[in-house]
Structures are given as structure tokens and as C-alpha cells.
Design a protein around this motif. Structure first.
Motif, PDB file in Angstrom:
ATOM      1  N   ALA A  69     -13.554 -19.372 -52.910  1.00  0.00           N
ATOM      2  CA  ALA A  69     -13.910 -20.223 -51.821  1.00  0.00           C
ATOM      3  C   ALA A  69     -13.103 -19.760 -50.585  1.00  0.00           C
ATOM      4  O   ALA A  69     -13.832 -19.946 -49.429  1.00  0.00           O
ATOM      5  N   ASP A  70     -12.210 -19.132 -50.584  1.00  0.00           N
ATOM      6  CA  ASP A  70     -11.502 -18.557 -49.258  1.00  0.00           C
ATOM      7  C   ASP A  70     -12.195 -17.504 -48.879  1.00  0.00           C
ATOM      8  O   ASP A  70     -12.748 -17.369 -47.544  1.00  0.00           O
ATOM      9  N   ARG A  71     -12.809 -16.711 -49.663  1.00  0.00           N
ATOM     10  CA  ARG A  71     -13.737 -15.521 -49.361  1.00  0.00           C
ATOM     11  C   ARG A  71     -15.130 -16.033 -48.458  1.00  0.00           C
ATOM     12  O   ARG A  71     -15.310 -15.392 -47.571  1.00  0.00           O
ATOM     13  N   LEU A  72     -15.415 -16.991 -49.001  1.00  0.00           N
ATOM     14  CA  LEU A  72     -16.882 -17.603 -48.428  1.00  0.00           C
ATOM     15  C   LEU A  72     -16.529 -18.247 -47.172  1.00  0.00           C
ATOM     16  O   LEU A  72     -17.325 -18.865 -46.740  1.00  0.00           O
ATOM     17  N   GLY A  73     -15.255 -18.534 -46.760  1.00  0.00           N
ATOM     18  CA  GLY A  73     -14.874 -19.342 -45.704  1.00  0.00           C
ATOM     19  C   GLY A  73     -14.941 -20.800 -45.852  1.00  0.00           C
ATOM     20  O   GLY A  73     -14.937 -21.565 -44.951  1.00  0.00           O
ATOM     21  N   CYS A  74     -14.818 -21.397 -47.125  1.00  0.00           N
ATOM     22  CA  CYS A  74     -15.129 -22.766 -47.376  1.00  0.00           C
ATOM     23  C   CYS A  74     -13.694 -23.550 -46.822  1.00  0.00           C
ATOM     24  O   CYS A  74     -12.645 -22.872 -47.065  1.00  0.00           O
ATOM     25  N   GLU A  75     -13.774 -24.601 -46.385  1.00  0.00           N
ATOM     26  CA  GLU A  75     -12.568 -25.432 -45.950  1.00  0.00           C
ATOM     27  C   GLU A  75     -12.578 -26.436 -46.888  1.00  0.00           C
ATOM     28  O   GLU A  75     -10.951 -26.888 -47.065  1.00  0.00           O
ATOM     29  N   SER A  76     -13.409 -26.977 -47.841  1.00  0.00           N
ATOM     30  CA  SER A  76     -12.980 -28.001 -48.790  1.00  0.00           C
ATOM     31  C   SER A  76     -13.726 -27.629 -50.052  1.00  0.00           C
ATOM     32  O   SER A  76     -14.645 -26.778 -50.253  1.00  0.00           O
ATOM     33  N   ILE A  77     -12.979 -27.784 -51.445  1.00  0.00           N
ATOM     34  CA  ILE A  77     -13.495 -27.584 -52.589  1.00  0.00           C
ATOM     35  C   ILE A  77     -13.097 -28.739 -53.546  1.00  0.00           C
ATOM     36  O   ILE A  77     -12.014 -29.442 -53.302  1.00  0.00           O
ATOM     37  N   VAL A  78     -13.831 -29.019 -54.490  1.00  0.00           N
ATOM     38  CA  VAL A  78     -13.644 -29.888 -55.653  1.00  0.00           C
ATOM     39  C   VAL A  78     -13.609 -29.233 -56.878  1.00  0.00           C
ATOM     40  O   VAL A  78     -14.723 -28.374 -57.169  1.00  0.00           O
ATOM     41  N   ILE A  79     -12.711 -29.111 -57.579  1.00  0.00           N
ATOM     42  CA  ILE A  79     -12.402 -28.608 -58.951  1.00  0.00           C
ATOM     43  C   ILE A  79     -12.151 -29.657 -60.140  1.00  0.00           C
ATOM     44  O   ILE A  79     -11.161 -30.370 -59.860  1.00  0.00           O
ATOM     45  N   PRO A  80     -12.978 -29.399 -61.244  1.00  0.00           N
ATOM     46  CA  PRO A  80     -12.444 -30.230 -62.428  1.00  0.00           C
ATOM     47  C   PRO A  80     -11.496 -29.697 -63.084  1.00  0.00           C
ATOM     48  O   PRO A  80     -11.121 -28.444 -63.033  1.00  0.00           O
ATOM     49  N   VAL A  81     -10.822 -30.269 -64.072  1.00  0.00           N
ATOM     50  CA  VAL A  81      -9.841 -29.890 -65.025  1.00  0.00           C
ATOM     51  C   VAL A  81     -10.671 -28.696 -65.907  1.00  0.00           C
ATOM     52  O   VAL A  81     -11.152 -29.035 -67.074  1.00  0.00           O
ATOM     53  N   LEU A  82     -10.518 -27.409 -65.713  1.00  0.00           N
ATOM     54  CA  LEU A  82     -11.413 -26.406 -66.504  1.00  0.00           C
ATOM     55  C   LEU A  82     -10.728 -26.138 -67.873  1.00  0.00           C
ATOM     56  O   LEU A  82      -9.567 -26.515 -68.080  1.00  0.00           O
ATOM     57  N   GLY A  83     -11.388 -25.964 -68.631  1.00  0.00           N
ATOM     58  CA  GLY A  83     -11.156 -25.277 -70.215  1.00  0.00           C
ATOM     59  C   GLY A  83     -10.963 -26.549 -71.058  1.00  0.00           C
ATOM     60  O   GLY A  83     -10.560 -26.446 -72.282  1.00  0.00           O
ATOM     61  N   THR A  84     -11.237 -27.734 -70.514  1.00  0.00           N
ATOM     62  CA  THR A  84     -11.101 -28.988 -71.503  1.00  0.00           C
ATOM     63  C   THR A  84     -12.465 -29.483 -71.889  1.00  0.00           C
ATOM     64  O   THR A  84     -13.554 -28.932 -71.604  1.00  0.00           O
TER      65      THR A  84
END
Length: 169
Positions: free
Chosen positions: A102-117
Motif C-alpha cells: 500500500a505504501d509502495r502504491l502511494g495509498c493513504e488509506s487501507i482496510v485490513i481484515p483479520v487475516l488467517g482466521t
């Protein structure tokens, strides 16, 4: 970077990047992947699969189609081989790599689920500690808004309590 928790459907969120809880094949099945696939209303599954398979903990990026985002970052916390179970390492790596992408793409906002569950079999509270810990310690170059999301009210209560403990040290 502002770090918050939210409850709801990830496909209804607005952000520069939404993170898919992917497996290494990047095929979009149920859960978070299914919600994003339905919300995208386009060939997102085909686009994701064309970029795979990826290593466990790896990421791939697709267009977000009709979702209210620029990108979907597919973070492979779950193997599509062997027992199909996520591990502490795969969750940490997938979260860290999604944030870096996300940083590499220049994103300012991100939404992340609880991965692996969910289908990947890792306990929700333990997974939330790992994801929140990675978000909290991430040193962003572009991100200013990181949200960790839970779908159900009970999971949200757990996530919010975990995030509060992570933020308070």
C-alpha cells in the motif's frame, strides 16, 4: 498513522486499498474474498488468479472494479496446499507485505481484515493480535489511515479490545 477498528462488510468500505484475506492460489472463494468478489462486480477473481500463485505471506494487487477503492491487495496468509492452515508467521508476513505494498502504491488509506482466521483455521483473537501488532508498528511512507475490520459484532468487540491493548503497549 491513524489506526482504528471498524465493524462491517469490507466490500462497503471506502479506502485507497482494501485487503483480501487470500490463499496462495489467489482464487477468491468465501468470507472476505467472497464479499470483495461480489462487491467488485467484475473479473476480480480472474485478475487475481492471473497473478498467482504467490508465496505464503506474499501479496498481489488488482484493480478494485466497482468497490470504493483504487486497489485490492490480495494477502496470502493461508496456503492452498498441505493442511491449508495459516500460521503466526504467515499472518505477520501477509499483513506486513500488504502494508508495504500500500505504501509502495502511494495509498493513504487501507482496510485490513483479520487475516488467517475463518477458513484458514487460526483463532480470531490471536490473529487480531498479530494483525493489529503489525499495523501498530508499521512505519508508513504514504499511509495515514489504517483500519482493521471485523464483520460480526462479537468479533468486532474482540478486535477492538485487542487493538486497545496493542495501542496501550
Amino acid at each position: 498513522m491513524e489506526f482504528t477498528t471498524v465493524q462491517g462488510d469490507i466490500a462497503a468500505q471506502q479506502a485507497d486499498a482494501l485487503v483480501n484475506a487470500a490463499g496462495t492460489s489467489l482464487r477468491m472463494g468465501s468470507g472476505v474474498a467472497g464479499a470483495l468478489r461480489r462487491g467488485a462486480n467484475g473479473p476480480i477473481d480472474e485478475a487475481a488468479v492471473s497473478k498467482g500463485p504467490v508465496d505464503l505471506g506474499g501479496v498481489a494487487v488488482t484493480d478494485a472494479y466497482d468497490l470504493d477503492a483504487e486497489y485490492v491487495i490480495h494477502a496470502a496468509a493461508m496456503p492452498h496446499y498441505g493442511d491449508g492452515r495459516a500460521t503466526e508467521g504467515s499472518i505477520r508476513d501477509a499483513t506486513r507485505n500488504a502494508l508495504a505494498e500500500a505504501d509502495r502504491l502511494g495509498c493513504e488509506s487501507i482496510v485490513i481484515p483479520v487475516l488467517g482466521t475463518g477458513a484458514a483455521g487460526f483463532g480470531f483473537e490471536r490473529g487480531a493480535r498479530l494483525v493489529c501488532g503489525e499495523v501498530w508498528t508499521h512505519e508508513p511512507s504514504a499511509l495515514t489511515d489504517a483500519r482493521v475490520i471485523a464483520h460480526s459484532e462479537s468479533e468486532y468487540r474482540t478486535l477492538d479490545a485487542v487493538a486497545e491493548r496493542v495501542r496501550s503497549g
